[in-house]
Design a protein around this motif. Structure first.
Motif, PDB file in Angstrom:
ATOM      1  N   ILE A  13       0.874  -1.171   0.000  1.00  0.00           N
ATOM      2  CA  ILE A  13       0.000   0.000   0.000  1.00  0.00           C
ATOM      3  C   ILE A  13       0.908   1.218   0.000  1.00  0.00           C
ATOM      4  O   ILE A  13       1.777   1.360   0.856  1.00  0.00           O
ATOM      5  CB  ILE A  13      -0.911   0.028   1.244  1.00  0.00           C
ATOM      6  N   ASN A  14       0.732   2.094  -0.976  1.00  0.00           N
ATOM      7  CA  ASN A  14       1.538   3.309  -1.087  1.00  0.00           C
ATOM      8  C   ASN A  14       0.636   4.530  -0.968  1.00  0.00           C
ATOM      9  O   ASN A  14       0.048   4.976  -1.937  1.00  0.00           O
ATOM     10  CB  ASN A  14       2.272   3.353  -2.433  1.00  0.00           C
ATOM     11  N   LYS A  15       0.548   5.066   0.255  1.00  0.00           N
ATOM     12  CA  LYS A  15      -0.173   6.315   0.479  1.00  0.00           C
ATOM     13  C   LYS A  15       0.873   7.402   0.685  1.00  0.00           C
ATOM     14  O   LYS A  15       2.036   7.103   0.955  1.00  0.00           O
ATOM     15  CB  LYS A  15      -1.096   6.187   1.690  1.00  0.00           C
ATOM     16  N   PRO A  16       0.500   8.675   0.594  1.00  0.00           N
ATOM     17  CA  PRO A  16       1.501   9.753   0.697  1.00  0.00           C
ATOM     18  C   PRO A  16       2.387   9.696   1.942  1.00  0.00           C
ATOM     19  O   PRO A  16       3.595   9.854   1.847  1.00  0.00           O
ATOM     20  CB  PRO A  16       0.653  11.023   0.695  1.00  0.00           C
ATOM     21  N   ASN A  17       1.826   9.456   3.118  1.00  0.00           N
ATOM     22  CA  ASN A  17       2.621   9.421   4.351  1.00  0.00           C
ATOM     23  C   ASN A  17       2.637   8.040   4.987  1.00  0.00           C
ATOM     24  O   ASN A  17       2.899   7.910   6.181  1.00  0.00           O
ATOM     25  CB  ASN A  17       2.084  10.438   5.362  1.00  0.00           C
ATOM     26  N   GLU A  37     -12.345  -8.396  -4.421  1.00  0.00           N
ATOM     27  CA  GLU A  37     -12.711  -8.412  -2.997  1.00  0.00           C
ATOM     28  C   GLU A  37     -11.652  -7.683  -2.159  1.00  0.00           C
ATOM     29  O   GLU A  37     -11.978  -6.947  -1.227  1.00  0.00           O
ATOM     30  CB  GLU A  37     -12.872  -9.853  -2.514  1.00  0.00           C
ATOM     31  N   LEU A  38     -10.370  -7.868  -2.497  1.00  0.00           N
ATOM     32  CA  LEU A  38      -9.292  -7.177  -1.785  1.00  0.00           C
ATOM     33  C   LEU A  38      -9.435  -5.665  -1.937  1.00  0.00           C
ATOM     34  O   LEU A  38      -9.339  -4.929  -0.961  1.00  0.00           O
ATOM     35  CB  LEU A  38      -7.929  -7.630  -2.310  1.00  0.00           C
ATOM     36  N   TYR A  39      -9.671  -5.198  -3.164  1.00  0.00           N
ATOM     37  CA  TYR A  39      -9.869  -3.760  -3.392  1.00  0.00           C
ATOM     38  C   TYR A  39     -11.056  -3.243  -2.578  1.00  0.00           C
ATOM     39  O   TYR A  39     -10.998  -2.165  -1.995  1.00  0.00           O
ATOM     40  CB  TYR A  39     -10.116  -3.481  -4.873  1.00  0.00           C
ATOM     41  N   LYS A  40     -12.125  -4.018  -2.516  1.00  0.00           N
ATOM     42  CA  LYS A  40     -13.326  -3.612  -1.789  1.00  0.00           C
ATOM     43  C   LYS A  40     -13.050  -3.510  -0.293  1.00  0.00           C
ATOM     44  O   LYS A  40     -13.408  -2.516   0.343  1.00  0.00           O
ATOM     45  CB  LYS A  40     -14.436  -4.624  -2.066  1.00  0.00           C
ATOM     46  N   VAL A  41     -12.388  -4.522   0.271  1.00  0.00           N
ATOM     47  CA  VAL A  41     -12.106  -4.544   1.707  1.00  0.00           C
ATOM     48  C   VAL A  41     -11.134  -3.432   2.095  1.00  0.00           C
ATOM     49  O   VAL A  41     -11.362  -2.695   3.063  1.00  0.00           O
ATOM     50  CB  VAL A  41     -11.549  -5.920   2.127  1.00  0.00           C
ATOM     51  N   PHE A  42     -10.048  -3.284   1.342  1.00  0.00           N
ATOM     52  CA  PHE A  42      -9.069  -2.247   1.686  1.00  0.00           C
ATOM     53  C   PHE A  42      -9.642  -0.849   1.495  1.00  0.00           C
ATOM     54  O   PHE A  42      -9.312   0.068   2.240  1.00  0.00           O
ATOM     55  CB  PHE A  42      -7.795  -2.413   0.863  1.00  0.00           C
ATOM     56  N   HIS A  46      -9.651   0.600   5.137  1.00  0.00           N
ATOM     57  CA  HIS A  46      -8.411   1.368   5.276  1.00  0.00           C
ATOM     58  C   HIS A  46      -8.399   2.657   4.459  1.00  0.00           C
ATOM     59  O   HIS A  46      -7.401   3.366   4.452  1.00  0.00           O
ATOM     60  CB  HIS A  46      -7.215   0.504   4.870  1.00  0.00           C
ATOM     61  N   ARG A  47      -9.494   2.926   3.745  1.00  0.00           N
ATOM     62  CA  ARG A  47      -9.603   4.137   2.915  1.00  0.00           C
ATOM     63  C   ARG A  47      -8.460   4.249   1.908  1.00  0.00           C
ATOM     64  O   ARG A  47      -7.857   5.304   1.739  1.00  0.00           O
ATOM     65  CB  ARG A  47      -9.669   5.390   3.786  1.00  0.00           C
ATOM     66  N   VAL A  48      -8.150   3.146   1.263  1.00  0.00           N
ATOM     67  CA  VAL A  48      -7.079   3.097   0.272  1.00  0.00           C
ATOM     68  C   VAL A  48      -7.707   3.063  -1.114  1.00  0.00           C
ATOM     69  O   VAL A  48      -8.627   2.284  -1.373  1.00  0.00           O
ATOM     70  CB  VAL A  48      -6.206   1.832   0.479  1.00  0.00           C
ATOM     71  N   LYS A  49      -7.243   3.920  -2.011  1.00  0.00           N
ATOM     72  CA  LYS A  49      -7.719   3.921  -3.395  1.00  0.00           C
ATOM     73  C   LYS A  49      -7.052   2.783  -4.164  1.00  0.00           C
ATOM     74  O   LYS A  49      -5.965   2.320  -3.807  1.00  0.00           O
ATOM     75  CB  LYS A  49      -7.390   5.251  -4.075  1.00  0.00           C
ATOM     76  N   ARG A  50      -7.682   2.352  -5.247  1.00  0.00           N
ATOM     77  CA  ARG A  50      -7.157   1.229  -6.031  1.00  0.00           C
ATOM     78  C   ARG A  50      -5.757   1.509  -6.571  1.00  0.00           C
ATOM     79  O   ARG A  50      -4.925   0.613  -6.607  1.00  0.00           O
ATOM     80  CB  ARG A  50      -8.099   0.911  -7.191  1.00  0.00           C
ATOM     81  N   PHE A  51      -5.487   2.741  -6.997  1.00  0.00           N
ATOM     82  CA  PHE A  51      -4.182   3.047  -7.571  1.00  0.00           C
ATOM     83  C   PHE A  51      -3.072   3.057  -6.518  1.00  0.00           C
ATOM     84  O   PHE A  51      -1.890   3.013  -6.859  1.00  0.00           O
ATOM     85  CB  PHE A  51      -4.208   4.374  -8.342  1.00  0.00           C
ATOM     86  N   GLN A  52      -3.428   3.067  -5.226  1.00  0.00           N
ATOM     87  CA  GLN A  52      -2.443   3.050  -4.151  1.00  0.00           C
ATOM     88  C   GLN A  52      -2.065   1.634  -3.736  1.00  0.00           C
ATOM     89  O   GLN A  52      -1.168   1.451  -2.938  1.00  0.00           O
ATOM     90  CB  GLN A  52      -2.979   3.815  -2.937  1.00  0.00           C
TER      91      GLN A  52
END
Length: 70
Positions: A13-17, A37-42, A46-52
């Motif tokens: 997972i690559n988020k800005p911080n 399902e992984l994209y949906k759960v995360f 975890h409020r993670v976008k697909r591109f992250q």
């Protein structure tokens, strides 16, 4: 009739911080369904976008290898 299998998905997972590695086991009929399902759960937990999310590996695992840590 299709058989439900267990897939182990590993990646990052690559988020800005925030950067973190993950390993998640998901039950699905096809690997594409497990990835969705992984994209949906995360996204929801975890409020993670697909591109992250960067997927490194998707593998089918036998029943005796399943991690029961949830």
């Amino acid at each position: 009739m299709s058989e439900v299998k267990t897939y182990r998905i590993t990646g990052r997972i690559n988020k800005p911080n925030f950067e973190n590695r993950f390993r998640k086991e998901i039950r699905a009929i096809k690997p594409e369904d497990a990835l969705e399902e992984l994209y949906k759960v995360f996204g929801s937990k975890h409020r993670v976008k697909r591109f992250q999310i960067k997927i490194e590996n998707i593998e089918e695992i036998p029943g005796e290898e399943i991690d029961e840590q949830r």
